[in-house]
Enzyme design. Structure first.
Site, PDB file in Angstrom:
ATOM      1  N   HIS A 263      28.732 -45.296 116.821  1.00  0.00           N
ATOM      2  CA  HIS A 263      27.683 -46.206 117.286  1.00  0.00           C
ATOM      3  C   HIS A 263      27.616 -46.119 118.808  1.00  0.00           C
ATOM      4  O   HIS A 263      28.641 -45.970 119.472  1.00  0.00           O
ATOM      5  CB  HIS A 263      28.008 -47.651 116.876  1.00  0.00           C
ATOM      6  CG  HIS A 263      26.814 -48.552 116.914  1.00  0.00           C
ATOM      7  ND1 HIS A 263      26.356 -49.133 118.069  1.00  0.00           N
ATOM      8  CD2 HIS A 263      25.969 -48.933 115.930  1.00  0.00           C
ATOM      9  CE1 HIS A 263      25.291 -49.861 117.795  1.00  0.00           C
ATOM     10  NE2 HIS A 263      25.030 -49.764 116.517  1.00  0.00           N
ATOM     11  N   ASP A 317      25.576 -48.902 108.395  1.00  0.00           N
ATOM     12  CA  ASP A 317      25.015 -48.088 107.306  1.00  0.00           C
ATOM     13  C   ASP A 317      26.055 -47.598 106.316  1.00  0.00           C
ATOM     14  O   ASP A 317      25.699 -46.969 105.317  1.00  0.00           O
ATOM     15  CB  ASP A 317      24.270 -46.888 107.908  1.00  0.00           C
ATOM     16  CG  ASP A 317      22.990 -47.333 108.587  1.00  0.00           C
ATOM     17  OD1 ASP A 317      22.787 -47.015 109.762  1.00  0.00           O
ATOM     18  OD2 ASP A 317      22.199 -48.055 107.930  1.00  0.00           O
TER      19      ASP A 317
HETATM   20  C1  SDX Z   1      22.149 -47.613 113.332  1.00  0.00           C
HETATM   21  O1  SDX Z   1      21.650 -48.756 118.123  1.00  0.00           O
HETATM   22  C2  SDX Z   1      21.809 -49.520 117.135  1.00  0.00           C
HETATM   23  O2  SDX Z   1      22.140 -50.667 117.253  1.00  0.00           O
HETATM   24  C3  SDX Z   1      21.546 -48.901 115.768  1.00  0.00           C
HETATM   25  C4  SDX Z   1      21.861 -49.790 114.574  1.00  0.00           C
HETATM   26  C5  SDX Z   1      20.934 -50.976 114.486  1.00  0.00           C
HETATM   27  O3  SDX Z   1      21.324 -52.004 113.910  1.00  0.00           O
HETATM   28  O4  SDX Z   1      19.759 -50.824 114.913  1.00  0.00           O
HETATM   29  O5  SDX Z   1      23.198 -50.261 114.670  1.00  0.00           O
HETATM   30  C6  SDX Z   1      21.697 -49.027 113.258  1.00  0.00           C
HETATM   31  O6  SDX Z   1      21.368 -46.751 113.620  1.00  0.00           O
HETATM   32  C7  SDX Z   1      23.606 -47.297 113.114  1.00  0.00           C
HETATM   33  C8  SDX Z   1      23.936 -45.784 113.311  1.00  0.00           C
HETATM   34  C9  SDX Z   1      23.555 -45.016 112.041  1.00  0.00           C
HETATM   35  N1  SDX Z   1      23.690 -43.579 112.292  1.00  0.00           N
HETATM   36  C10 SDX Z   1      24.689 -42.843 111.743  1.00  0.00           C
HETATM   37  O7  SDX Z   1      25.609 -43.313 111.054  1.00  0.00           O
HETATM   38  C11 SDX Z   1      24.613 -41.351 112.035  1.00  0.00           C
HETATM   39  C12 SDX Z   1      25.973 -40.829 112.499  1.00  0.00           C
HETATM   40  N2  SDX Z   1      26.265 -41.433 113.819  1.00  0.00           N
HETATM   41  C13 SDX Z   1      26.054 -40.587 114.971  1.00  0.00           C
HETATM   42  O8  SDX Z   1      24.876 -39.790 114.892  1.00  0.00           O
HETATM   43  C14 SDX Z   1      26.200 -41.352 116.297  1.00  0.00           C
HETATM   44  O9  SDX Z   1      27.383 -42.044 116.221  1.00  0.00           O
HETATM   45  C15 SDX Z   1      25.115 -42.299 116.763  1.00  0.00           C
HETATM   46  C16 SDX Z   1      23.780 -41.679 116.753  1.00  0.00           C
HETATM   47  C17 SDX Z   1      25.096 -43.535 115.923  1.00  0.00           C
HETATM   48  C18 SDX Z   1      25.476 -42.688 118.193  1.00  0.00           C
HETATM   49  O10 SDX Z   1      25.348 -41.563 118.954  1.00  0.00           O
HETATM   50  P1  SDX Z   1      25.748 -41.497 120.525  1.00  0.00           P
HETATM   51  O11 SDX Z   1      26.113 -42.833 121.040  1.00  0.00           O
HETATM   52  O12 SDX Z   1      24.671 -40.740 121.216  1.00  0.00           O
HETATM   53  O13 SDX Z   1      27.067 -40.700 120.497  1.00  0.00           O
HETATM   54  P2  SDX Z   1      27.147 -39.120 120.658  1.00  0.00           P
HETATM   55  O14 SDX Z   1      26.293 -38.462 119.619  1.00  0.00           O
HETATM   56  O15 SDX Z   1      26.906 -38.797 122.108  1.00  0.00           O
HETATM   57  O16 SDX Z   1      28.676 -38.835 120.316  1.00  0.00           O
HETATM   58  C19 SDX Z   1      29.713 -39.071 121.268  1.00  0.00           C
HETATM   59  C20 SDX Z   1      30.904 -38.303 120.741  1.00  0.00           C
HETATM   60  C21 SDX Z   1      30.552 -36.844 120.421  1.00  0.00           C
HETATM   61  O17 SDX Z   1      31.765 -36.115 120.495  1.00  0.00           O
HETATM   62  P3  SDX Z   1      31.998 -35.117 121.800  1.00  0.00           P
HETATM   63  O18 SDX Z   1      30.841 -34.125 121.774  1.00  0.00           O
HETATM   64  O19 SDX Z   1      31.923 -36.051 123.017  1.00  0.00           O
HETATM   65  O20 SDX Z   1      33.339 -34.521 121.551  1.00  0.00           O
HETATM   66  O21 SDX Z   1      31.330 -38.878 119.479  1.00  0.00           O
HETATM   67  C22 SDX Z   1      31.098 -37.930 118.451  1.00  0.00           C
HETATM   68  C23 SDX Z   1      30.130 -36.889 118.981  1.00  0.00           C
HETATM   69  O22 SDX Z   1      30.323 -35.654 118.313  1.00  0.00           O
HETATM   70  N3  SDX Z   1      30.490 -38.668 117.325  1.00  0.00           N
HETATM   71  C24 SDX Z   1      30.704 -38.373 116.056  1.00  0.00           C
HETATM   72  C25 SDX Z   1      29.956 -39.304 115.324  1.00  0.00           C
HETATM   73  N4  SDX Z   1      29.312 -40.116 116.156  1.00  0.00           N
HETATM   74  C26 SDX Z   1      29.644 -39.711 117.410  1.00  0.00           C
HETATM   75  N5  SDX Z   1      31.454 -37.404 115.469  1.00  0.00           N
HETATM   76  C27 SDX Z   1      31.442 -37.378 114.118  1.00  0.00           C
HETATM   77  N6  SDX Z   1      30.730 -38.276 113.341  1.00  0.00           N
HETATM   78  C28 SDX Z   1      30.000 -39.218 113.912  1.00  0.00           C
HETATM   79  N7  SDX Z   1      29.306 -40.068 113.137  1.00  0.00           N
END
Ligand code: SDX
Length: 380
Positions: A263, A317
């Site tokens: 998140h 989720d």
């Molecule tokens: C919702 O914003 C909100 O409030 C949203 C929400 C709401 O109520 O409206 O809470 C609802 O959308 C919840 C999120 C649902 N999405 C998912 O579950 C999809 C999987 N999650 C990821 O795509 C991600 O965590 C996000 C999109 C939710 C957040 O992305 P960020 O903040 O841009 O984080 P990032 O992609 O820059 O990741 C930072 C690091 C990375 O690693 P490095 O490259 O730095 O080594 O964390 C890792 C990412 O690879 N990472 C994950 C991960 N989420 C982040 N690695 C594996 N699995 C994951 N789910």
């Protein structure tokens, strides 16, 4: 006031885009409050319509205010037959989020735009959208099966009526209460992507139906509201508790995002995930465990072991789909249900935005070239 430093922050991470009093999140402590009320308290004691009123008008309604709001929503649940006729042209294989975005935008054709400083117009738009979005979701679900839509039943409360329109059966009281709590949990979450989309659209002073249509399209993405559907596909793909660890290790090795985890704000378990997990377990007591629940619990344990140090934990989720499955809701309706709930938050931010508006128009850091001479086709 203009920004002094022109620093580009990808995804506007941690960049304030608004001042708002609607909700508050502490990502380190796992706190979520709606208008200062803790989500755990509201989930235990409130209802979705009471929470909607709180989010949009800023205070808990009196008994009469709530009764009036509930009755207005009940009265406006039906949709125009032209919208149903339009839905008949939608392909059965279309995703329900596309059907919802189309029909939400179509609502604007029936209600003439009026001055956005007219409180009555604002209230009418709020009531119509809160009332009609569930009916449109349920109508498409029935029509893609070749059935006539099931008309709203005015004897039923908001959550019970939606489940009735989906299944034509009146749900058990526990199922209806749990669904109503799910709607409260998904109603609002500060400046998330779909709410930001709603605010940008609202800032042009367009009509509220276009605002909601923008937000629905944004919520549909798998990185946002679409993740709840993807979690179920992932649990099905994992197939057994024994396969969880190798599955997670493979995803991490391939730098794939694990759906339902991570998140932008929460760096601990999303408090909504904790409540949803409890709701799932309450449902299972009455209906039996979901075959994927043990896989989900093991998946959460392994992901926490591997990625907890990076602040990656279960989000809203992760468990929601397991609740919806037990309520007999098809997987591709999980995100439309998220939208039904989030209309409350989108409308709260719409009302706040138009109350003190400045059109969103950020700047950019240009990375292209300048003064290129035109190249005739024969020389390309
Ligand atoms: C919702 O914003 C909100 O409030 C949203 C929400 C709401 O109520 O409206 O809470 C609802 O959308 C919840 C999120 C649902 N999405 C998912 O579950 C999809 C999987 N999650 C990821 O795509 C991600 O965590 C996000 C999109 C939710 C957040 O992305 P960020 O903040 O841009 O984080 P990032 O992609 O820059 O990741 C930072 C690091 C990375 O690693 P490095 O490259 O730095 O080594 O964390 C890792 C990412 O690879 N990472 C994950 C991960 N989420 C982040 N690695 C594996 N699995 C994951 N789910």
């Amino acid at each position: 006031m203009t920004a002094s430093a022109c620093e580009y922050i990808p995804g506007l991470a941690n960049v304030p885009a608004a001042q708002s009093s609607i909700s508050y999140v502490d990502g380190k402590k796992g706190i979520l409050e709606y208008r200062g009320f803790q989500i755990e308290d509201l989930a235990a004691k409130s209802t979705f319509l009471e929470t909607t009123y709180l989010l949009i008008w800023g205070q808990l309604p009196s008994k009469q205010q709530l009764a009036d709001f509930e009755n207005e929503v009940r009265y406006h649940r039906r949709i125009k037959y032209r919208i149903r006729d339009m839905m008949k042209c939608f392909p059965e294989t279309g995703h329900p989020m596309d059907a919802l975005q189309t029909s939400a935008a179509a609502l604007g054709l029936f209600y003439a735009r009026r001055a956005l400083n007219d409180p009555q117009y604002i209230r009418e738009a709020v009531v119509r959208l809160i009332a009609k979005i569930p009916t449109m979701v349920a109508a498409f679900m029935q029509m893609r099966k070749g059935n006539d839509p099931i008309q709203p039943n005015d004897d039923l409360d908001y959550a019970t009526n939606f489940l009735y329109m989906l299944t034509e059966r009146i749900p058990e009281p526990l199922a209806a209460r749990i669904f109503d709590v799910c709607l409260m949990l998904h109603a609002e979450h500060t400046i998330n992507a779909s709410t930001f989309s709603a605010m940008v659209t609202a800032s042009t002073m367009t009509d509220p139906y276009a605002v909601i249509a923008s937000a629905v399209g944004t919520l549909a993405g798998p990185l946002h509201g679409g993740a709840n559907e993807e979690v179920i596909f992932m649990l099905q793909d994992i197939g057994s508790v024994e396969n969880v660890r190798p599955y997670v290790e493979n995803l991490i090795a391939n730098k794939s995002k694990i759906m339902g985890f991570g998140h932008r704000v929460y760096k601990v378990k999303d408090p909504r995930a904790t409540i949803l997990q409890g709701l799932a377990e309450r449902l299972f007591e009455q209906t039996g465990r979901d075959e994927y629940y043990d896989i989900a619990v093991e998946l959460e344990r392994v992901v926490e072991e591997k990625l907890g140090s990076k602040g990656i934990y279960a989000n809203v989720d992760f468990y929601s789909g397991l609740v919806y499955r037990k309520l007999g809701i098809p997987t591709d309706l999980f995100t439309p249900i998220f939208a039904i709930a989030r209309v409350a938050g989108w409308l709260a931010h719409w009302r706040e935005q138009i109350g003190e508006n400045r059109i969103f128009r950020p700047t950019q850091i240009y990375t292209g070239g300048h003064n290129h001479p035109y190249i005739p086709m024969r020389e390309r």
